[in-house]
Design a protein around this motif. Structure first.
Motif, mmCIF file in Angstrom:
data_model
loop_
_atom_site.group_PDB
_atom_site.id
_atom_site.type_symbol
_atom_site.label_atom_id
_atom_site.label_comp_id
_atom_site.label_asym_id
_atom_site.label_seq_id
_atom_site.Cartn_x
_atom_site.Cartn_y
_atom_site.Cartn_z
ATOM 1 N N SER A 54 -7.602 -5.104 -7.059
ATOM 2 C CA SER A 54 -6.219 -4.184 -7.547
ATOM 3 C C SER A 54 -5.929 -3.062 -6.495
ATOM 4 O O SER A 54 -4.756 -2.988 -6.593
ATOM 5 C CB SER A 54 -6.510 -4.049 -8.677
ATOM 6 O OG SER A 54 -7.200 -5.167 -9.919
ATOM 7 N N LYS A 55 -7.071 -1.852 -6.437
ATOM 8 C CA LYS A 55 -5.982 -0.667 -6.147
ATOM 9 C C LYS A 55 -6.218 -1.332 -4.435
ATOM 10 O O LYS A 55 -4.941 -0.728 -3.910
ATOM 11 C CB LYS A 55 -7.779 -0.220 -6.135
ATOM 12 C CG LYS A 55 -7.402 0.891 -4.947
ATOM 13 C CD LYS A 55 -5.912 2.058 -5.306
ATOM 14 C CE LYS A 55 -5.969 3.643 -4.882
ATOM 15 N NZ LYS A 55 -4.799 4.216 -5.899
ATOM 16 N N ALA A 56 -7.399 -1.824 -4.164
ATOM 17 C CA ALA A 56 -6.982 -2.670 -2.425
ATOM 18 C C ALA A 56 -5.526 -2.895 -2.361
ATOM 19 O O ALA A 56 -4.675 -2.523 -1.369
ATOM 20 C CB ALA A 56 -7.717 -3.663 -1.771
ATOM 21 N N ILE A 57 -4.967 -4.202 -3.479
ATOM 22 C CA ILE A 57 -3.311 -4.401 -3.150
ATOM 23 C C ILE A 57 -2.680 -4.011 -3.503
ATOM 24 O O ILE A 57 -1.834 -3.134 -2.382
ATOM 25 C CB ILE A 57 -3.587 -6.070 -4.251
ATOM 26 C CG1 ILE A 57 -4.464 -6.803 -4.007
ATOM 27 C CG2 ILE A 57 -2.173 -6.228 -4.577
ATOM 28 C CD1 ILE A 57 -4.749 -8.420 -5.209
ATOM 29 N N GLU A 58 -2.823 -2.629 -4.336
ATOM 30 C CA GLU A 58 -2.052 -1.533 -4.401
ATOM 31 C C GLU A 58 -1.185 -0.709 -3.222
ATOM 32 O O GLU A 58 -0.117 -0.437 -2.889
ATOM 33 C CB GLU A 58 -1.855 -0.722 -5.614
ATOM 34 C CG GLU A 58 -2.628 -1.283 -6.818
ATOM 35 C CD GLU A 58 -3.413 0.034 -8.078
ATOM 36 O OE1 GLU A 58 -2.926 1.004 -7.321
ATOM 37 O OE2 GLU A 58 -3.444 -0.157 -9.164
ATOM 38 N N MET A 59 -2.874 -0.887 -2.334
ATOM 39 C CA MET A 59 -2.166 -0.247 -0.849
ATOM 40 C C MET A 59 -1.786 -0.641 0.101
ATOM 41 O O MET A 59 -0.842 -0.100 0.786
ATOM 42 C CB MET A 59 -3.611 0.691 -1.199
ATOM 43 C CG MET A 59 -4.522 1.445 -1.478
ATOM 44 S SD MET A 59 -6.265 1.675 -1.074
ATOM 45 C CE MET A 59 -5.530 2.546 0.793
ATOM 46 N N VAL A 60 -1.868 -2.039 -0.602
ATOM 47 C CA VAL A 60 -1.262 -2.847 1.475
ATOM 48 C C VAL A 60 0.260 -3.143 0.551
ATOM 49 O O VAL A 60 0.618 -2.759 1.803
ATOM 50 C CB VAL A 60 -2.356 -4.249 1.024
ATOM 51 C CG1 VAL A 60 -1.150 -5.563 1.981
ATOM 52 C CG2 VAL A 60 -3.523 -4.021 1.975
ATOM 53 N N LEU A 61 0.202 -3.217 -0.793
ATOM 54 C CA LEU A 61 2.091 -3.238 -0.823
ATOM 55 C C LEU A 61 2.325 -1.636 -0.341
ATOM 56 O O LEU A 61 3.558 -2.200 -0.289
ATOM 57 C CB LEU A 61 2.533 -3.653 -2.384
ATOM 58 C CG LEU A 61 1.319 -4.901 -2.335
ATOM 59 C CD1 LEU A 61 1.867 -5.434 -3.884
ATOM 60 C CD2 LEU A 61 2.310 -6.200 -1.781
ATOM 61 N N HIS A 62 1.739 -0.838 -1.211
ATOM 62 C CA HIS A 62 2.202 0.589 -0.988
ATOM 63 C C HIS A 62 2.968 0.982 0.822
ATOM 64 O O HIS A 62 3.347 1.672 0.712
ATOM 65 C CB HIS A 62 1.689 1.686 -1.137
ATOM 66 C CG HIS A 62 1.909 3.264 -1.197
ATOM 67 N ND1 HIS A 62 3.057 3.624 -1.842
ATOM 68 C CD2 HIS A 62 1.852 4.325 -0.340
ATOM 69 C CE1 HIS A 62 3.130 5.085 -1.916
ATOM 70 N NE2 HIS A 62 2.541 4.866 -0.991
ATOM 71 N N TYR A 63 2.073 0.664 1.437
ATOM 72 C CA TYR A 63 1.992 0.704 3.134
ATOM 73 C C TYR A 63 2.618 0.443 4.097
ATOM 74 O O TYR A 63 3.224 -0.203 4.965
ATOM 75 C CB TYR A 63 0.219 1.336 3.286
ATOM 76 C CG TYR A 63 -0.017 3.213 2.999
ATOM 77 C CD1 TYR A 63 0.399 3.820 3.393
ATOM 78 C CD2 TYR A 63 -1.225 2.525 2.046
ATOM 79 C CE1 TYR A 63 -0.069 5.402 3.247
ATOM 80 C CE2 TYR A 63 -1.007 3.675 1.618
ATOM 81 C CZ TYR A 63 -1.252 4.938 1.973
ATOM 82 O OH TYR A 63 -1.678 5.961 0.928
ATOM 83 N N ASP A 64 3.043 -1.394 3.439
ATOM 84 C CA ASP A 64 3.150 -2.408 3.962
ATOM 85 C C ASP A 64 2.643 -2.438 4.974
ATOM 86 O O ASP A 64 3.140 -2.748 6.392
ATOM 87 C CB ASP A 64 4.602 -2.335 4.371
ATOM 88 C CG ASP A 64 5.527 -3.261 4.368
ATOM 89 O OD1 ASP A 64 4.882 -4.359 4.298
ATOM 90 O OD2 ASP A 64 6.537 -2.459 5.428
ATOM 91 N N ILE A 65 1.090 -2.810 4.796
ATOM 92 C CA ILE A 65 0.089 -3.083 5.805
ATOM 93 C C ILE A 65 -0.042 -4.650 5.933
ATOM 94 O O ILE A 65 0.104 -5.551 4.524
ATOM 95 C CB ILE A 65 -1.217 -1.753 6.283
ATOM 96 C CG1 ILE A 65 -1.593 -1.404 4.719
ATOM 97 C CG2 ILE A 65 -0.107 -0.500 6.778
ATOM 98 C CD1 ILE A 65 -2.121 -0.964 4.676
ATOM 99 N N GLY A 66 -0.821 -5.358 7.201
ATOM 100 C CA GLY A 66 -1.541 -6.866 6.902
ATOM 101 C C GLY A 66 -3.047 -6.147 6.700
ATOM 102 O O GLY A 66 -2.970 -7.813 6.107
ATOM 103 N N ARG A 67 -3.810 -6.002 6.572
ATOM 104 C CA ARG A 67 -4.728 -4.997 6.000
ATOM 105 C C ARG A 67 -5.239 -3.977 5.970
ATOM 106 O O ARG A 67 -4.962 -3.080 6.214
ATOM 107 C CB ARG A 67 -5.655 -5.950 7.578
ATOM 108 C CG ARG A 67 -5.631 -5.007 8.702
ATOM 109 C CD ARG A 67 -5.592 -6.099 9.953
ATOM 110 N NE ARG A 67 -4.462 -6.599 10.343
ATOM 111 C CZ ARG A 67 -3.811 -7.118 10.896
ATOM 112 N NH1 ARG A 67 -3.110 -5.486 11.285
ATOM 113 N NH2 ARG A 67 -2.699 -7.550 11.069
ATOM 114 N N LEU A 68 -6.387 -3.362 5.512
ATOM 115 C CA LEU A 68 -7.176 -2.498 5.123
ATOM 116 C C LEU A 68 -8.317 -2.766 6.059
ATOM 117 O O LEU A 68 -9.183 -3.107 5.506
ATOM 118 C CB LEU A 68 -7.314 -2.652 3.953
ATOM 119 C CG LEU A 68 -6.225 -1.836 2.736
ATOM 120 C CD1 LEU A 68 -7.065 -1.949 1.653
ATOM 121 C CD2 LEU A 68 -6.022 -0.797 3.466
ATOM 122 N N ILE A 69 -8.996 -1.355 7.091
ATOM 123 C CA ILE A 69 -9.753 -1.016 7.644
ATOM 124 C C ILE A 69 -11.489 -0.849 6.132
ATOM 125 O O ILE A 69 -10.501 0.677 5.297
ATOM 126 C CB ILE A 69 -10.312 -0.216 8.499
ATOM 127 C CG1 ILE A 69 -9.439 -0.789 9.384
ATOM 128 C CG2 ILE A 69 -11.422 0.209 9.271
ATOM 129 C CD1 ILE A 69 -9.046 0.589 10.925
#
Length: 264
Positions: free
Chosen positions: A222-237
């Motif tokens: 859930s937190k990872a989804i929040e980060m992806v949406l907030h920063y408008d990015i395609g992936r997290l390292i």
């Protein structure tokens, strides 16, 4: 929940007779990774992706979009959003056109994994932490690598982005298809768009995106989804002890949300 309730009424498209150079400029100007292709009656012909643009081997102004448009799933406003999400993941696309109906292919909107992630929640049986879904065998590059080398890897492996790491595997940035397209370095034949040969091409460090967007293996889905949406990015390292141990993309997160889901 239906597709019509969450789709965007995106007005950005190209016509099948438009020049590819125009489509490339549209991708740059609107920061998009794909464009629906329509005919003179505004009916869907297919979709043009940034991968298709990178595959073009000649910088000729008379080359039209029609020959590069690829097929895509037939998504309609009345389709269940869960079914549409599964189709999107199955074909590996991040944005798909929405047409009026199965018999009327008039373009009415676009559905993206971002639209879906904004509405979906993880289920009771979904994976809970990113370490359960992250990809650990990650292709990386060095800041001193040439753009032409990275371009070739993107074509060969169908990558949308490649992490840039130091010799000690410390993440430094990300190089994406859009970075290359925006900079005008979509490689043409044996040279890039600036006429540079592969052995003296611009280095990755000149085009890579920074800062890095990273999180820990124990971060919740859930937190990872929040980060992806907030920063408008395609992936997290994913990092541990300051080193990269994996990567999680929007499709990975969307698949986690779909586990055990039958309707929304």
């Amino acid at each position: 929940m239906t597709v019509g309730q969450i789709m965007s009424k995106d007005g950005v498209f190209v016509k099948k007779d438009d020049f590819v150079t125009h489509a490339r400029q549209m991708l740059r100007d609107h920061f998009l990774r794909s464009l629906p292709v329509i005919d003179g009656s505004e009916r869907l012909v297919g979709i043009l992706t940034d991968q298709d643009v990178l595959n073009i081997t000649a910088n000729k102004s008379h080359v039209t979009v029609a020959g590069y448009a690829r097929e895509c799933p037939l998504i309609t406003p009345d389709m269940d959003a869960i079914k549409a999400a599964r189709l999107l993941v199955e074909v590996g696309m991040h944005r798909v056109p929405v047409v009026a109906s199965t018999s009327d292919r008039k373009l009415v909107g676009m559905l993206s994994d971002v639209d879906l992630l904004k509405k979906f929640k993880i289920t009771r049986i979904s994976p809970k932490m990113v370490k359960e879904i992250m990809e650990t065998k990650v292709k990386t590059c060095n800041p001193n690598d040439s753009i032409s080398k990275v371009w070739q890897n993107m074509l060969d492996q169908d990558f949308t982005g490649i992490p840039v790491v130091s010799e000690k595997n410390k993440p430094m940035g990300m190089i994406t298809r859009m970075d290359i397209i925006k900079a005008g370095f979509a490689r043409i034949g044996s040279s890039d768009a600036h006429g540079t040969k592969p052995n003296d091409s611009t280095k990755v460090e000149k085009l890579m995106s920074t800062p890095i967007y990273a999180t820990l293996p124990e971060t919740s889905i859930s937190k990872a989804i929040e980060m992806v949406l907030h920063y408008d990015i395609g992936r997290l390292i994913i990092i541990s002890d300051s080193k990269m141990v994996g990567i999680v993309g929007r499709h990975d997160l969307l698949k986690a949300c779909l586990v055990g889901k039958t309707s929304e």
